[in-house]
Write a protein that holds these residues in place. Structure first.
Motif, mmCIF file in Angstrom:
data_model
loop_
_atom_site.group_PDB
_atom_site.id
_atom_site.type_symbol
_atom_site.label_atom_id
_atom_site.label_comp_id
_atom_site.label_asym_id
_atom_site.label_seq_id
_atom_site.Cartn_x
_atom_site.Cartn_y
_atom_site.Cartn_z
ATOM 1 N N GLN A 54 -24.069 36.686 36.843
ATOM 2 C CA GLN A 54 -24.834 37.387 35.808
ATOM 3 C C GLN A 54 -25.632 38.510 36.446
ATOM 4 O OE1 GLN A 54 -27.206 33.916 34.919
ATOM 5 N NE2 GLN A 54 -26.286 33.760 32.879
ATOM 6 N N LEU A 55 -25.896 39.555 35.662
ATOM 7 C CA LEU A 55 -26.811 40.592 36.120
ATOM 8 C C LEU A 55 -28.222 40.017 36.170
ATOM 9 C CD1 LEU A 55 -25.656 43.722 34.054
ATOM 10 C CD2 LEU A 55 -25.227 43.257 36.475
ATOM 11 N N THR A 56 -28.975 40.369 37.190
ATOM 12 C CA THR A 56 -30.401 40.062 37.223
ATOM 13 C C THR A 56 -31.125 41.107 36.376
ATOM 14 O OG1 THR A 56 -30.744 41.472 39.134
ATOM 15 C CG2 THR A 56 -30.225 39.140 39.583
ATOM 16 N N THR A 57 -32.427 40.968 36.249
ATOM 17 C CA THR A 57 -33.204 41.984 35.534
ATOM 18 C C THR A 57 -33.028 43.341 36.206
ATOM 19 O OG1 THR A 57 -34.795 40.299 34.857
ATOM 20 C CG2 THR A 57 -35.516 42.587 34.713
ATOM 21 N N ALA A 58 -33.050 43.362 37.536
ATOM 22 C CA ALA A 58 -32.839 44.615 38.279
ATOM 23 C C ALA A 58 -31.417 45.129 38.060
ATOM 24 C CB ALA A 58 -33.113 44.404 39.765
ATOM 25 N N GLY A 59 -30.450 44.228 38.030
ATOM 26 C CA GLY A 59 -29.062 44.617 37.795
ATOM 27 C C GLY A 59 -28.869 45.194 36.401
ATOM 28 N N GLN A 60 -29.552 44.603 35.427
ATOM 29 C CA GLN A 60 -29.489 45.124 34.051
ATOM 30 C C GLN A 60 -30.083 46.527 34.002
ATOM 31 O OE1 GLN A 60 -27.899 43.818 31.446
ATOM 32 N NE2 GLN A 60 -28.517 45.493 30.100
ATOM 33 N N ALA A 61 -31.177 46.749 34.736
ATOM 34 C CA ALA A 61 -31.801 48.079 34.776
ATOM 35 C C ALA A 61 -30.853 49.095 35.409
ATOM 36 C CB ALA A 61 -33.121 48.016 35.540
ATOM 37 N N VAL A 62 -30.150 48.696 36.472
ATOM 38 C CA VAL A 62 -29.175 49.592 37.108
ATOM 39 C C VAL A 62 -28.045 49.896 36.125
ATOM 40 C CG1 VAL A 62 -27.417 49.749 38.926
ATOM 41 C CG2 VAL A 62 -29.728 48.961 39.480
ATOM 42 N N PHE A 63 -27.554 48.867 35.445
ATOM 43 C CA PHE A 63 -26.501 49.070 34.439
ATOM 44 C C PHE A 63 -26.958 50.069 33.375
ATOM 45 C CE2 PHE A 63 -24.842 47.828 30.225
ATOM 46 C CZ PHE A 63 -23.515 48.178 30.400
#
Length: 150
Positions: free
Chosen positions: A104-113
Motif C-alpha cells: 500500500q502507499l503510505t501517507t508520503a507515498g500518496q502525497a508523491v502520487f
C-alpha cells in the motif's frame, strides 16, 4: 568479403522489418521522454510505475502489481524494497490471509502520487496531443492487434 546468401537477402526484404524498427524506435523515444521526466522526481521508471499502479487503490498483492506493471517478479521485489526504504509504500499482511502480502502507499507515498502522477500525465499528454483522436484510436487498435498475434 562473402556475398550474402539468397535466403538472407530475401529475409532482409521482408515487409515487416521496417515496422519492427519503427516500433522499437517509437518505444525508445517514448521511454526516453517519459523516463527523463520521472527521474526529476527522484524516482526510477519502475518505482513510478508501482506508485502509479497503487494510486487510487487500497493496495495490491505483489502478483497483482506484477500483472499490472509488467515488472518481473524478481525485479518487483527490489523495486518495492526501495520504495519501503523511501517510506513511500508499506507491506501489510492481512489478518484473514497470513500468507498474502498487500503493498500500500503510505501517507508520503500518496502525497508523491498526488504530485507526480498528474504532472507526468500532463507531460506525456503534450506529445500525444499532436495526434488526432482518430489517429490515437487507430494506433491503439493496431498495437492491440499486433500484441495479439504474438
Amino acid at each position: 568479403m562473402p556475398m550474402p546468401s539468397a535466403s538472407s537477402a530475401q529475409a532482409a526484404q521482408e515487409p515487416f522489418i521496417p515496422v519492427m524498427r519503427e516500433l522499437a524506435r517509437a518505444y525508445q523515444a517514448f521511454s526516453a521522454y517519459s523516463d527523463a521526466h520521472v527521474r526529476q522526481f527522484d524516482l526510477t521508471p519502475a518505482q513510478f510505475d508501482v506508485i502509479a499502479t497503487l494510486g487510487n487503490t487500497q493496495g495490491m498483492t505483489m502478483g497483482d502489481i506484477g500483472e499490472k506493471t509488467l515488472i518481473t517478479k524478481g525485479t518487483l521485489t527490489g523495486v518495492v524494497d526501495r520504495l519501503v526504504q523511501k517510506q513511500l509504500v508499506q507491506r501489510e499482511t492481512p489478518a484473514d490471509n497470513r500468507r498474502s502480502v498487500v503493498v500500500q502507499l503510505t501517507t508520503a507515498g500518496q502525497a508523491v502520487f498526488e504530485q507526480v502522477f498528474p504532472a507526468h500525465i500532463a507531460h506525456v499528454k503534450e506529445r500525444f496531443e499532436q495526434l488526432s483522436p482518430a489517429e490515437l484510436e487507430t494506433l491503439r487498435v493496431l498495437l492491440e492487434r499486433l500484441r495479439r498475434v504474438f
